[in-house]
Design a protein around this motif. Structure first.
Motif, PDB file in Angstrom:
ATOM      1  N   LYS A 238       0.825  -1.204   0.000  1.00  0.00           N
ATOM      2  CA  LYS A 238       0.000   0.000   0.000  1.00  0.00           C
ATOM      3  C   LYS A 238       0.863   1.259   0.000  1.00  0.00           C
ATOM      4  O   LYS A 238       0.466   2.285  -0.567  1.00  0.00           O
ATOM      5  CB  LYS A 238      -0.935  -0.012   1.206  1.00  0.00           C
ATOM      6  CG  LYS A 238      -2.051  -1.054   1.081  1.00  0.00           C
ATOM      7  CD  LYS A 238      -2.965  -1.029   2.285  1.00  0.00           C
ATOM      8  CE  LYS A 238      -4.095  -2.041   2.107  1.00  0.00           C
ATOM      9  NZ  LYS A 238      -5.013  -2.085   3.273  1.00  0.00           N
ATOM     10  N   ARG A 239       2.026   1.198   0.630  1.00  0.00           N
ATOM     11  CA  ARG A 239       2.930   2.351   0.607  1.00  0.00           C
ATOM     12  C   ARG A 239       3.589   2.515  -0.752  1.00  0.00           C
ATOM     13  O   ARG A 239       3.960   3.624  -1.131  1.00  0.00           O
ATOM     14  CB  ARG A 239       4.004   2.206   1.684  1.00  0.00           C
ATOM     15  CG  ARG A 239       3.511   2.446   3.098  1.00  0.00           C
ATOM     16  CD  ARG A 239       4.678   2.675   4.051  1.00  0.00           C
ATOM     17  NE  ARG A 239       5.598   1.542   4.066  1.00  0.00           N
ATOM     18  CZ  ARG A 239       5.530   0.534   4.918  1.00  0.00           C
ATOM     19  NH1 ARG A 239       4.545   0.506   5.821  1.00  0.00           N
ATOM     20  NH2 ARG A 239       6.406  -0.450   4.889  1.00  0.00           N
ATOM     21  N   HIS A 240       3.763   1.394  -1.467  1.00  0.00           N
ATOM     22  CA  HIS A 240       4.424   1.434  -2.775  1.00  0.00           C
ATOM     23  C   HIS A 240       3.541   0.703  -3.787  1.00  0.00           C
ATOM     24  O   HIS A 240       3.882  -0.412  -4.244  1.00  0.00           O
ATOM     25  CB  HIS A 240       5.806   0.776  -2.696  1.00  0.00           C
ATOM     26  CG  HIS A 240       6.662   1.318  -1.588  1.00  0.00           C
ATOM     27  ND1 HIS A 240       7.310   2.526  -1.672  1.00  0.00           N
ATOM     28  CD2 HIS A 240       6.961   0.814  -0.362  1.00  0.00           C
ATOM     29  CE1 HIS A 240       7.983   2.741  -0.556  1.00  0.00           C
ATOM     30  NE2 HIS A 240       7.792   1.721   0.261  1.00  0.00           N
ATOM     31  N   PRO A 241       2.424   1.287  -4.157  1.00  0.00           N
ATOM     32  CA  PRO A 241       1.462   0.569  -5.024  1.00  0.00           C
ATOM     33  C   PRO A 241       1.981   0.284  -6.426  1.00  0.00           C
ATOM     34  O   PRO A 241       1.459  -0.608  -7.103  1.00  0.00           O
ATOM     35  CB  PRO A 241       0.255   1.512  -5.058  1.00  0.00           C
ATOM     36  CG  PRO A 241       0.827   2.867  -4.762  1.00  0.00           C
ATOM     37  CD  PRO A 241       1.964   2.633  -3.816  1.00  0.00           C
ATOM     38  N   HIS A 242       2.975   1.013  -6.881  1.00  0.00           N
ATOM     39  CA  HIS A 242       3.466   0.833  -8.243  1.00  0.00           C
ATOM     40  C   HIS A 242       4.797   0.073  -8.290  1.00  0.00           C
ATOM     41  O   HIS A 242       5.372  -0.067  -9.379  1.00  0.00           O
ATOM     42  CB  HIS A 242       3.636   2.195  -8.932  1.00  0.00           C
ATOM     43  CG  HIS A 242       2.368   2.999  -8.970  1.00  0.00           C
ATOM     44  ND1 HIS A 242       1.266   2.616  -9.695  1.00  0.00           N
ATOM     45  CD2 HIS A 242       2.025   4.165  -8.347  1.00  0.00           C
ATOM     46  CE1 HIS A 242       0.289   3.498  -9.535  1.00  0.00           C
ATOM     47  NE2 HIS A 242       0.726   4.457  -8.729  1.00  0.00           N
ATOM     48  N   ALA A 243       5.270  -0.385  -7.159  1.00  0.00           N
ATOM     49  CA  ALA A 243       6.548  -1.103  -7.124  1.00  0.00           C
ATOM     50  C   ALA A 243       6.389  -2.483  -7.739  1.00  0.00           C
ATOM     51  O   ALA A 243       5.482  -3.241  -7.380  1.00  0.00           O
ATOM     52  CB  ALA A 243       7.045  -1.227  -5.685  1.00  0.00           C
ATOM     53  N   LEU A 244       7.255  -2.815  -8.672  1.00  0.00           N
ATOM     54  CA  LEU A 244       7.213  -4.138  -9.290  1.00  0.00           C
ATOM     55  C   LEU A 244       7.834  -5.207  -8.403  1.00  0.00           C
ATOM     56  O   LEU A 244       7.490  -6.383  -8.495  1.00  0.00           O
ATOM     57  CB  LEU A 244       7.927  -4.108 -10.644  1.00  0.00           C
ATOM     58  CG  LEU A 244       7.308  -3.173 -11.694  1.00  0.00           C
ATOM     59  CD1 LEU A 244       8.129  -3.220 -12.981  1.00  0.00           C
ATOM     60  CD2 LEU A 244       5.857  -3.548 -11.967  1.00  0.00           C
ATOM     61  N   GLU A 245       8.773  -4.785  -7.554  1.00  0.00           N
ATOM     62  CA  GLU A 245       9.388  -5.695  -6.593  1.00  0.00           C
ATOM     63  C   GLU A 245       9.917  -4.866  -5.431  1.00  0.00           C
ATOM     64  O   GLU A 245      10.099  -3.657  -5.541  1.00  0.00           O
ATOM     65  CB  GLU A 245      10.507  -6.513  -7.232  1.00  0.00           C
ATOM     66  CG  GLU A 245      11.662  -5.664  -7.765  1.00  0.00           C
ATOM     67  CD  GLU A 245      12.733  -6.492  -8.432  1.00  0.00           C
ATOM     68  OE1 GLU A 245      13.922  -6.157  -8.235  1.00  0.00           O
ATOM     69  OE2 GLU A 245      12.398  -7.463  -9.131  1.00  0.00           O
ATOM     70  N   GLY A 246      10.149  -5.521  -4.309  1.00  0.00           N
ATOM     71  CA  GLY A 246      10.618  -4.777  -3.141  1.00  0.00           C
ATOM     72  C   GLY A 246      10.913  -5.686  -1.957  1.00  0.00           C
ATOM     73  O   GLY A 246      10.793  -6.921  -2.043  1.00  0.00           O
ATOM     74  N   VAL A 247      11.313  -5.049  -0.872  1.00  0.00           N
ATOM     75  CA  VAL A 247      11.725  -5.740   0.351  1.00  0.00           C
ATOM     76  C   VAL A 247      10.795  -5.311   1.474  1.00  0.00           C
ATOM     77  O   VAL A 247      10.368  -4.158   1.538  1.00  0.00           O
ATOM     78  CB  VAL A 247      13.186  -5.407   0.702  1.00  0.00           C
ATOM     79  CG1 VAL A 247      13.624  -6.106   1.978  1.00  0.00           C
ATOM     80  CG2 VAL A 247      14.115  -5.769  -0.456  1.00  0.00           C
ATOM     81  N   PHE A 248      10.497  -6.239   2.374  1.00  0.00           N
ATOM     82  CA  PHE A 248       9.701  -5.897   3.561  1.00  0.00           C
ATOM     83  C   PHE A 248      10.260  -6.635   4.767  1.00  0.00           C
ATOM     84  O   PHE A 248      10.900  -7.689   4.632  1.00  0.00           O
ATOM     85  CB  PHE A 248       8.215  -6.237   3.352  1.00  0.00           C
ATOM     86  CG  PHE A 248       7.943  -7.703   3.145  1.00  0.00           C
ATOM     87  CD1 PHE A 248       7.665  -8.541   4.215  1.00  0.00           C
ATOM     88  CD2 PHE A 248       7.951  -8.252   1.866  1.00  0.00           C
ATOM     89  CE1 PHE A 248       7.400  -9.889   4.020  1.00  0.00           C
ATOM     90  CE2 PHE A 248       7.694  -9.597   1.661  1.00  0.00           C
ATOM     91  CZ  PHE A 248       7.419 -10.424   2.744  1.00  0.00           C
ATOM     92  N   SER A 249      10.019  -6.088   5.931  1.00  0.00           N
ATOM     93  CA  SER A 249      10.406  -6.737   7.193  1.00  0.00           C
ATOM     94  C   SER A 249       9.466  -6.254   8.275  1.00  0.00           C
ATOM     95  O   SER A 249       9.226  -5.054   8.417  1.00  0.00           O
ATOM     96  CB  SER A 249      11.855  -6.412   7.564  1.00  0.00           C
ATOM     97  OG  SER A 249      12.033  -5.025   7.761  1.00  0.00           O
ATOM     98  N   GLY A 250       8.918  -7.191   9.009  1.00  0.00           N
ATOM     99  CA  GLY A 250       7.980  -6.852  10.081  1.00  0.00           C
ATOM    100  C   GLY A 250       7.098  -8.043  10.390  1.00  0.00           C
ATOM    101  O   GLY A 250       7.374  -9.184   9.995  1.00  0.00           O
ATOM    102  N   TRP A 251       6.001  -7.781  11.111  1.00  0.00           N
ATOM    103  CA  TRP A 251       5.097  -8.850  11.544  1.00  0.00           C
ATOM    104  C   TRP A 251       4.147  -9.206  10.413  1.00  0.00           C
ATOM    105  O   TRP A 251       3.489  -8.347   9.846  1.00  0.00           O
ATOM    106  CB  TRP A 251       4.291  -8.413  12.765  1.00  0.00           C
ATOM    107  CG  TRP A 251       5.155  -8.238  13.974  1.00  0.00           C
ATOM    108  CD1 TRP A 251       5.741  -7.098  14.393  1.00  0.00           C
ATOM    109  CD2 TRP A 251       5.535  -9.261  14.895  1.00  0.00           C
ATOM    110  NE1 TRP A 251       6.482  -7.323  15.529  1.00  0.00           N
ATOM    111  CE2 TRP A 251       6.369  -8.648  15.856  1.00  0.00           C
ATOM    112  CE3 TRP A 251       5.266 -10.617  15.009  1.00  0.00           C
ATOM    113  CZ2 TRP A 251       6.907  -9.350  16.917  1.00  0.00           C
ATOM    114  CZ3 TRP A 251       5.809 -11.327  16.068  1.00  0.00           C
ATOM    115  CH2 TRP A 251       6.630 -10.692  17.005  1.00  0.00           C
ATOM    116  N   VAL A 252       4.098 -10.501  10.088  1.00  0.00           N
ATOM    117  CA  VAL A 252       3.153 -10.980   9.078  1.00  0.00           C
ATOM    118  C   VAL A 252       1.900 -11.473   9.786  1.00  0.00           C
ATOM    119  O   VAL A 252       1.958 -11.967  10.919  1.00  0.00           O
ATOM    120  CB  VAL A 252       3.779 -12.099   8.224  1.00  0.00           C
ATOM    121  CG1 VAL A 252       4.986 -11.574   7.478  1.00  0.00           C
ATOM    122  CG2 VAL A 252       4.178 -13.290   9.083  1.00  0.00           C
TER     123      VAL A 252
END
Length: 519
Positions: A238-252
């Motif tokens: 939601k923060r990067h709606p147009h990102a084709l790929e990316g990294v995340f870290s946090g609670w799933v």
């Protein structure tokens, strides 16, 4: 006296400790960043493979579904449901991954279905509030559609809706063909991957529903598929709606665990492939592969350096104690007699000055006694100097024992001793001390193992009555001692004489000489 280079060693040790700590922090940070980058690259590779495999599988399913829809459109399936059911059955035979195949009219009524036995009435999905909203949206747009996993309603299992809408000439929907894929079959996309322990991979829809995930949290399949996700992956998208790929870290939200992961969007489909690992597992792997051995080495180095530092500290304490002992020995050697251990002349004058100051401050009398052994030369000549030294040491010990703890004894040299007796209020207080001294001197002296007769004479002067400076005080006690030496052989009480101004300066000298010496 400090240990040579002690402070340099201390500075070097603390510099090494600080440098080691900083190096450990920098090494840990650098190795973690490097491990994190490498791990993210591996996750990205895995996720890209999943995205590619999913895209290819969906394209294959889409080709078959379009082929089926094209043949149905050519046969007017709404008018010939039996023929449509036959085509659907033939398609399912060659597509074992689908759970069923249905032909649905624009009003939601099922025209034909392979999941319903022939002759039974067909359901109307418009009456099913769980399915109809999605079908209605698919009917309003031509082309392929993929829905979130649902349980049933025509088959008692989890399936992923996959449909194609055929439009009429005026842009109105003619019918919808759906071939729901078995959820388990969709997960076979991941079976070819060798997933390490802790790694989770999956497909997420744009509407935040999980399309597939491996592994499934134990006993949580319905909870996982039947509700939208709210974890860190969804928030990142939601923060990067147009990102084709990316990294995340946090609670799933799937298993309430803190994880590191990456995502890749699947081209031409409203799907996102992802892969993530638990932070605890990643940290443990980093620790064992990157940090454990170096840190153990650093801890061992710090432990060894700490031990060395403690040894340096201990040696420093010993060095300083030894230096203090040497200083005390040298000081003692300068102020004490080496034979008897008593104060020597230098030590006597230091102690006497302080004793006179105390007596003056407290208003008390200070007694200075000058004691000498009668005919000590005869003892040396008769028995030898070794016996004479033994007599001096015995006499010194007896004099110390006979006096009080606050009194002092000094040896000026030869057989001459000086007694300092403090704190007397009047001269009469000196009498008990004389008795103690007499008792100590009356004890026999032995040498090999003969008894030696030792006689002593004691002259006494009082501060401040007889003199007010150290030299005169000792000199007048010495004059009194010489008078005591001149006593008769049978005069036992005359061994002690108190100074008075009538005493001669030397034995048998005139009073005029004494008067000149006092001036």
């Amino acid at each position: 006296m400090a240990v040579p280079y002690r402070y340099a060693l201390m500075a070097a040790y603390w510099f090494a400790v600080v440098a080691t700590a900083l190096f450990s922090v920098l090494y840990g940070w650098h190795s973690w960043r490097r491990y994190e980058k490498t791990g993210i690259n591996r996750l990205m590779l895995t996720t890209s493979l999943i995205a590619t495999a999913t895209h290819d599988e969906l394209d294959r399913e889409a080709s078959g579904l379009r082929f089926l829809a094209h043949h149905l459109a050519a046969t007017h399936p709404l008018r010939h449901p039996a023929w449509a059911r036959r085509l659907l059955s033939e398609y399912q035979k060659v597509s074992p991954e689908i759970a069923s195949a249905e032909l649905i009219a624009p009003n939601g009524r099922v025209i034909a279905s392979t999941a319903i036995p022939k002759g039974r009435p067909q359901p109307n999905f418009q009456l099913n509030t769980r399915i109809w909203p999605g079908l209605r949206r698919a009917l309003m747009r031509p082309g392929l559609h993929i829905s979130r996993p649902i349980h049933g309603p025509l088959v008692s299992r989890w399936v992923i809706g996959f449909s194609d809408t055929v439009m009429g000439r005026k842009g109105r929907p003619r019918f919808l063909v759906t071939t729901p894929i078995r959820f388990n079959n969709f997960e076979t996309l991941f079976t070819g991957l060798s997933l390490p322990p802790g790694l989770a991979v999956g497909i997420l829809r744009d509407n935040d529903y999980i399309e597939a995930r491996a592994p499934i949290p134990r006993g949580k399949l319905a909870q996982l598929l039947d509700r939208s996700q709210t974890g860190i992956l969804v928030r990142t998208l939601k923060r990067h709606p147009h990102a084709l790929e990316g990294v995340f870290s946090g609670w799933v939200s799937s298993d309430r665990e803190y994880r590191y992961g990456v995502f890749v969007r699947i081209t031409n489909y409203p799907l996102i492939a992802f892969a993530d690992v638990p932070r605890a597992l990643w940290v443990a792997q980093w620790w064992h592969r990157q940090a454990e051995i170096p840190l153990i080495f650093l801890i061992a180095a710090l432990t060894f350096s700490g031990y060395a530092y403690r040894r340096v500290q201990a040696l420093a304490v010993r060095w300083e104690a030894e230096a203090a002992r040497r200083a005390d020995f040298l000081q003692n050697l300068a102020t004490h007699d080496p034979l008897t251990g008593l104060l020597n002349r230098k030590g006597l004058y230091l102690v006497l000055q302080r004793a006179m100051a105390r007596a003056k401050r407290e208003g008390r009398l200070l007694v200075v006694g000058f004691l000498d052994i009668d005919d000590f030369k005869g003892i040396n000549d008769r028995y030898g100097h070794a016996v004479g030294d033994a007599v001096l040491k015995t006499l010194a010990k007896r004099l110390e024992n006979a006096l009080r703890g606050t009194d002092r004894v000094a040896r000026l040299g030869g057989d001459e001793f000086v007694l300092l007796i403090e704190g007397l209020r009047r001269k009469a207080d000196f009498a008990p001390i004389v008795e103690h001294l007499r008792a100590a001197l009356d004890q026999p002296f032995f040498a090999d193992p003969r008894e030696i007769v030792v006689r002593a004479s004691l002259g006494v002067a009082f501060f401040p009555l007889d003199a007010i400076d150290a030299e005169r005080l000792i000199g007048r006690a010495d004059r009194a001692m010489y008078v005591a030496k001149g006593r008769a052989a049978d005069d036992e009480r005359g061994w002690v004489r108190l100074y008075n101004h009538d005493m001669p300066a030397e034995p048998n000298a005139s009073n005029g000489q004494d008067s000149q010496a006092d001036e």
